[in-house]
Write a protein that holds these residues in place. Sequence first.
Motif, PDB file in Angstrom:
ATOM      1  N   LEU A 111     -71.510 -46.534  38.146  1.00  0.00           N
ATOM      2  CA  LEU A 111     -72.130 -47.475  39.084  1.00  0.00           C
ATOM      3  C   LEU A 111     -73.652 -47.505  38.938  1.00  0.00           C
ATOM      4  O   LEU A 111     -74.259 -48.568  39.029  1.00  0.00           O
ATOM      5  N   ILE A 112     -74.242 -46.335  38.713  1.00  0.00           N
ATOM      6  CA  ILE A 112     -75.721 -46.257  38.626  1.00  0.00           C
ATOM      7  C   ILE A 112     -76.255 -47.172  37.506  1.00  0.00           C
ATOM      8  O   ILE A 112     -77.094 -48.041  37.778  1.00  0.00           O
ATOM      9  N   PRO A 113     -75.791 -47.026  36.255  1.00  0.00           N
ATOM     10  CA  PRO A 113     -76.308 -47.959  35.223  1.00  0.00           C
ATOM     11  C   PRO A 113     -75.974 -49.415  35.517  1.00  0.00           C
ATOM     12  O   PRO A 113     -76.758 -50.319  35.171  1.00  0.00           O
ATOM     13  N   LEU A 114     -74.830 -49.673  36.188  1.00  0.00           N
ATOM     14  CA  LEU A 114     -74.476 -51.053  36.522  1.00  0.00           C
ATOM     15  C   LEU A 114     -75.490 -51.656  37.499  1.00  0.00           C
ATOM     16  O   LEU A 114     -75.958 -52.779  37.315  1.00  0.00           O
ATOM     17  N   ILE A 115     -75.841 -50.853  38.510  1.00  0.00           N
ATOM     18  CA  ILE A 115     -76.817 -51.328  39.519  1.00  0.00           C
ATOM     19  C   ILE A 115     -78.173 -51.565  38.849  1.00  0.00           C
ATOM     20  O   ILE A 115     -78.827 -52.584  39.057  1.00  0.00           O
ATOM     21  N   LEU A 116     -78.572 -50.606  38.003  1.00  0.00           N
ATOM     22  CA  LEU A 116     -79.864 -50.735  37.304  1.00  0.00           C
ATOM     23  C   LEU A 116     -79.877 -51.985  36.418  1.00  0.00           C
ATOM     24  O   LEU A 116     -80.859 -52.731  36.387  1.00  0.00           O
ATOM     25  N   SER A 117     -78.782 -52.194  35.710  1.00  0.00           N
ATOM     26  CA  SER A 117     -78.692 -53.348  34.815  1.00  0.00           C
ATOM     27  C   SER A 117     -78.786 -54.654  35.591  1.00  0.00           C
ATOM     28  O   SER A 117     -79.477 -55.592  35.186  1.00  0.00           O
ATOM     29  N   LYS A 167     -71.545 -56.271  31.540  1.00  0.00           N
ATOM     30  CA  LYS A 167     -70.260 -56.507  30.883  1.00  0.00           C
ATOM     31  C   LYS A 167     -69.972 -55.393  29.864  1.00  0.00           C
ATOM     32  O   LYS A 167     -68.869 -54.830  29.841  1.00  0.00           O
ATOM     33  N   ASP A 168     -70.982 -55.074  29.055  1.00  0.00           N
ATOM     34  CA  ASP A 168     -70.802 -54.019  28.037  1.00  0.00           C
ATOM     35  C   ASP A 168     -70.474 -52.681  28.688  1.00  0.00           C
ATOM     36  O   ASP A 168     -69.644 -51.916  28.189  1.00  0.00           O
ATOM     37  N   THR A 169     -71.152 -52.373  29.812  1.00  0.00           N
ATOM     38  CA  THR A 169     -70.922 -51.093  30.488  1.00  0.00           C
ATOM     39  C   THR A 169     -69.481 -51.030  31.009  1.00  0.00           C
ATOM     40  O   THR A 169     -68.803 -50.002  30.852  1.00  0.00           O
ATOM     41  N   ILE A 170     -69.020 -52.137  31.627  1.00  0.00           N
ATOM     42  CA  ILE A 170     -67.651 -52.148  32.173  1.00  0.00           C
ATOM     43  C   ILE A 170     -66.621 -52.030  31.038  1.00  0.00           C
ATOM     44  O   ILE A 170     -65.694 -51.224  31.096  1.00  0.00           O
ATOM     45  N   VAL A 171     -66.857 -52.811  29.975  1.00  0.00           N
ATOM     46  CA  VAL A 171     -65.924 -52.755  28.834  1.00  0.00           C
ATOM     47  C   VAL A 171     -65.891 -51.336  28.258  1.00  0.00           C
ATOM     48  O   VAL A 171     -64.817 -50.777  27.990  1.00  0.00           O
ATOM     49  N   ALA A 172     -67.080 -50.739  28.099  1.00  0.00           N
ATOM     50  CA  ALA A 172     -67.159 -49.383  27.522  1.00  0.00           C
ATOM     51  C   ALA A 172     -66.424 -48.388  28.414  1.00  0.00           C
ATOM     52  O   ALA A 172     -65.706 -47.501  27.924  1.00  0.00           O
ATOM     53  N   THR A 173     -66.580 -48.533  29.732  1.00  0.00           N
ATOM     54  CA  THR A 173     -65.923 -47.602  30.660  1.00  0.00           C
ATOM     55  C   THR A 173     -64.403 -47.736  30.571  1.00  0.00           C
ATOM     56  O   THR A 173     -63.688 -46.737  30.419  1.00  0.00           O
TER      57      THR A 173
END
Lengths: 250, 243
Positions: free
Chosen positions: A14-20, A29-35
């Motif tokens: 969640l932290i990198p998602l919020i920052l992004s 999108k990349d973070t969610i796909v990677a997760t």
Amino acid sequence: MSYLALSLTLIFVLIPLILSKTLRLGLEKDTIVATIRSIIQLLAVGFILKFVFDSESLFYIFLMVTLMILVATHNAQRKGASIKGITWKVAVTLITVEVLTQGILIGFNITPPTAQYIISISGMVIGNSMVLAILFLNRFTSEVDDHQDETELILSLGGTPKQAIHHQLIRSIKASMIPTIESQKTVGLVQLPGMMSGQIIAGADPIQAVQFQLLIMFLLLTTAAVTSVMLGFLSYPTLFNQRMQLLKNR
Amino acid sequence: MNSRYKPAIHFNNVSFSINGEEILKNITGSFPEGKITTLVGPSGAGKTTLLKLCNHLLSPDSGEIYIKEKTITDFQPVELRRLVGMALQSAPMISGTVMDNLALPLTLQEKKPAEGEAGELLRDVGLKEDFLSKNVKDLSGGQKQKVSIARTLVNRPKILLLDEITSSLDRTSQREIEELIVKINQKYGTTIIWITHNLQQALTIGNYTWVMMDGEVIETGESELLESPVNEKVRRFVKGEAE
């Protein structure tokens, strides 16, 4: 670790998602796909590993390692798409690194020839070799493009393709190896390697964990050197033709 | 052209393209031996490509190039490039000293320069011998270009290709390089093929000239043709340049 605790680790996603989102980095999108990919891939590999370890079959070990090499090759070759025949060059490099490292480990009886050791170590070796190949190809293609003048200068003075590309090749090999060497310089002082930390958390003796980590680190040093040098020497000749001309349409 | 002179390089119906785009179209003509020929024309005319064909850094799609009456493909690339030297506009240097750069052509052959040879070459191009130990980073544009020319001369080329070597230099450095090229031509009898945008330079330094436009050779002849061109396109080009 309980399932609740495991679920709570998603806070770290969640932290990198919020920052992004806040900084408009466009990485959501990349973070969610990677997760999602890491969850599915690791769970799948967990079940597969359990099956392979239980079976102790050489065929399954071979199959697992082959699969790792195929995926790593596919991933790395994209960075060198402009180099002719890059797929087989990456594949040959990864196979050589794997055969060399496992040959030394098993040949000198450093690790036992069991699925548990072969697959775990192969994963680390092939994974690192893939990253090294990507770093090398990334740097090498820019070096060739940015220093075309230098290459043509040496050719125009009567140098061979190997002499003409020597500096670019050396700079790319060095640049791709630097992260491996630098991380080894600070290991234990700045970061504790993931594998060693994992062993310690799982209850292993820290000294034994350190011994195994040292083995892996030295192994990765060879992996880095062999990957960069081999890929470099396989790649540069395709930049030139028989008439010792730098090919424009690589 | 210049049938009274022996050709150092002869182009016979040479064409060259990149990604389907024609860069050179049916080039035919000769560069006379022992003379200075300038290549003039607007940017994108194909002058640099033509120079690279002479050095075999590129190969034509069709047609033939003769050097001293042998086709270019009869030469080994390394042998040819030592015979036909090239100095580039950007005068690229390898990192290190002037000596490292002057020794480069010999280093490539795993040889070392003879005692005093490097110093003599430097004096030839108008630089003092104590420049040998200077780092190339500390050289001016003009000095770099002189080192670049001296470095090309290490191979004792019979033909020297010059790609806009004075275009980024101040007037004094330009004049020094012009004098140097004339000196090399006269001292060693080297055939010079020189790309320049400076028509005055082409007129005063060159014996002959080729005017190129859109990949074609429009007009060739003694340099004086630039004062009164026959071809209308060349006349417009010369007028545009002069204004």
